[in-house]
Design a protein around this motif. Structure first.
Motif, short mmCIF file in Angstrom:
data_model
loop_
_atom_site.label_atom_id
_atom_site.label_comp_id
_atom_site.label_asym_id
_atom_site.label_seq_id
_atom_site.Cartn_x
_atom_site.Cartn_y
_atom_site.Cartn_z
N GLY A 1 15.70 32.67 39.97
CA GLY A 1 16.91 33.45 40.65
C GLY A 1 17.38 34.85 39.93
O GLY A 1 16.88 35.42 38.78
N ILE A 2 18.81 35.15 40.19
CA ILE A 2 19.36 36.16 39.50
C ILE A 2 20.22 35.56 38.26
O ILE A 2 20.84 34.59 38.35
CB ILE A 2 20.41 36.69 40.62
N ILE A 3 19.85 36.43 37.17
CA ILE A 3 20.69 36.07 36.11
C ILE A 3 21.86 36.94 35.90
O ILE A 3 22.63 36.27 35.46
CB ILE A 3 19.48 36.28 34.78
N ARG A 4 21.57 38.20 36.11
CA ARG A 4 22.93 38.98 35.79
C ARG A 4 22.97 39.95 37.02
O ARG A 4 22.17 40.44 37.49
CB ARG A 4 22.99 39.58 34.58
N ILE A 5 24.23 40.23 37.46
CA ILE A 5 24.52 41.22 38.43
C ILE A 5 25.47 42.17 37.82
O ILE A 5 26.74 42.02 37.63
CB ILE A 5 25.24 40.61 39.77
N GLU A 6 24.88 43.29 37.82
CA GLU A 6 25.80 44.59 37.42
C GLU A 6 26.40 45.38 38.70
O GLU A 6 25.35 45.94 39.48
CB GLU A 6 25.21 45.44 36.39
N ILE A 7 27.35 45.90 38.69
CA ILE A 7 28.29 46.51 39.85
C ILE A 7 28.64 47.84 39.31
O ILE A 7 29.47 47.90 38.46
CB ILE A 7 29.28 45.78 40.61
N GLN A 8 28.23 48.99 39.88
CA GLN A 8 28.69 50.50 39.56
C GLN A 8 29.30 50.90 40.55
O GLN A 8 28.49 51.21 41.65
CB GLN A 8 27.75 51.25 38.89
N LYS A 9 30.50 51.22 40.94
CA LYS A 9 31.33 51.53 42.09
C LYS A 9 31.45 53.26 41.78
O LYS A 9 32.10 53.69 40.81
CB LYS A 9 32.39 50.90 42.39
N GLN A 10 30.98 54.13 42.90
CA GLN A 10 31.31 55.48 43.08
C GLN A 10 31.95 55.61 44.62
O GLN A 10 32.29 54.81 45.09
CB GLN A 10 29.95 56.34 42.83
N ILE A 11 32.16 57.00 44.75
CA ILE A 11 33.12 57.29 45.79
C ILE A 11 32.49 56.97 47.04
O ILE A 11 33.08 56.19 47.92
CB ILE A 11 33.61 58.94 45.57
N ASP A 12 31.19 57.25 47.08
CA ASP A 12 30.49 56.97 48.31
C ASP A 12 29.27 56.05 48.23
O ASP A 12 28.43 55.73 49.36
CB ASP A 12 29.78 58.34 48.82
N VAL A 13 29.15 55.31 47.08
CA VAL A 13 28.16 54.28 46.96
C VAL A 13 28.45 53.34 46.05
O VAL A 13 29.21 53.64 45.05
CB VAL A 13 26.82 54.93 46.71
N PHE B 1 31.28 43.40 53.94
CA PHE B 1 32.56 44.08 53.56
C PHE B 1 32.84 45.41 54.16
O PHE B 1 33.71 46.01 53.63
CB PHE B 1 32.12 44.30 51.90
N TYR B 2 32.45 45.49 55.36
CA TYR B 2 32.96 46.81 56.03
C TYR B 2 33.08 47.96 55.42
O TYR B 2 34.09 48.73 55.49
CB TYR B 2 34.46 46.31 56.83
N CYS B 3 32.00 48.28 54.69
CA CYS B 3 32.00 49.61 53.73
C CYS B 3 31.55 50.57 54.54
O CYS B 3 30.41 51.11 54.93
CB CYS B 3 31.22 49.57 52.56
N VAL B 4 32.72 51.49 55.43
CA VAL B 4 32.12 52.32 56.36
C VAL B 4 31.79 53.54 55.69
O VAL B 4 30.89 54.55 55.92
CB VAL B 4 33.27 52.67 57.13
N ASN B 5 32.71 54.11 54.53
CA ASN B 5 32.48 55.21 53.78
C ASN B 5 31.59 55.09 52.55
O ASN B 5 31.41 56.08 51.82
CB ASN B 5 33.83 55.68 53.73
N ARG B 6 30.84 53.80 52.19
CA ARG B 6 30.32 53.70 50.97
C ARG B 6 29.21 53.01 51.44
O ARG B 6 29.01 52.11 52.28
CB ARG B 6 30.98 52.97 50.22
N LYS B 7 28.05 53.34 50.72
CA LYS B 7 26.68 52.48 51.24
C LYS B 7 26.17 51.46 49.79
O LYS B 7 26.82 52.20 48.84
CB LYS B 7 25.77 53.37 51.44
N PHE B 8 25.59 50.74 50.20
CA PHE B 8 25.07 49.78 48.95
C PHE B 8 23.79 50.13 48.61
O PHE B 8 22.96 50.48 49.33
CB PHE B 8 25.34 48.07 49.59
N ASN B 9 23.44 50.18 47.24
CA ASN B 9 22.29 50.55 46.82
C ASN B 9 21.94 49.59 45.86
O ASN B 9 22.38 49.17 44.76
CB ASN B 9 22.29 51.89 46.12
#
Length: 218
Positions: free
Chosen positions: A59-71, A103-111
């Motif tokens: 499965g998944i070993i590590r999850i990295e999250i990077q948040k920007q204004i729109d993504v 997560f109701y992210c209207v102004n942000r998209k998940f990549n």
């Protein structure tokens, strides 16, 4: 000092980076932190329940999250080929849609992106789960530790330390057993040390597995 602080936190800013990269105002810091925890929990549950993968190795070993204004960019690290196959685009798109709705992210998209680790036995979490499986199957703890060290050496690591604590082999008195091979300079900040702490439930109680791996640096 190295035995009183998490080796990963000890090296932040030198050889280790954060698993979450974003900036937030002080009033919204806790909100972003909780959102990261929920995202990681949701992805983990999706992989375990929807894709029927419960093992860390597959499965998944590590999850990295990077948040920007729109993504929101999420990198999923895995050592298995099961998640990196011809079905990957369809599964990623479904997971992205679910995250968007959850997560109701209207102004942000998940990549989302899945990255396969070339040498899985350089990762302490995979080695810790290997030892945990051996202990659950009543294999001698010394044999399990030596086998884990052997797998680590085959992955060209410079050194490894494995520690198991608790009621080992069902003894009445808890104790700590550890073994080291090669160099593990825990007090050197420039040394790239990977670390994990992994609990395992056995018939004798809970055992704690800790693994330090010296990969590179100094």
């Amino acid at each position: 000092m190295a035995q009183k602080i998490n080796p990963l936190g000890f090296r932040l800013g030198t050889t280790q980076s954060h698993y979450s990269l974003w900036f937030a105002q002080p009033k919204k810091y806790s909100e972003n932190l909780q959102e990261d925890a929920k995202i990681r929990a949701y992805i983990t549950n999706y992989v375990q329940n929807k894709m029927k993968i419960s093992s860390v190795v597959d499965g998944i070993i590590r999850i990295e999250i990077q948040k920007q204004i729109d993504v929101i960019k999420i990198k999923l690290y895995t050592a298995s080929k099961k998640l990196v196959n011809e079905k990957q685009p369809r599964e990623l798109e479904e997971l992205q849609r679910n995250l968007q709705n959850e997560f109701y992210c209207v102004n942000r998209k998940f990549n989302l992106a899945i990255i396969r680790i070339a040498k899985p036995y350089r990762n302490p979490t995979i080695l810790a789960e290997f030892i945990a499986d051996q202990l659950k199957n009543r294999v001698s703890f010394r044999k399990a530790m030596k086998k884990a060290i052997e797998l680590s050496e085959q992955a060209n690591t410079k050194g490894i330390r494995v520690q198991i604590a608790g009621r080992i082999d069902g003894k009445e008195i808890a104790r700590v057993e550890w073994i080291r091979e090669g160099r593990v300079p825990l007090q050197t900040i420039q040394a790239k040390i990977d670390y994990c702490s992994y609990p395992v439930q056995t018939i004798s109680g809970v055992l704690g597995i800790k693994i330090w791996i010296f990969i590179d640096g100094e």
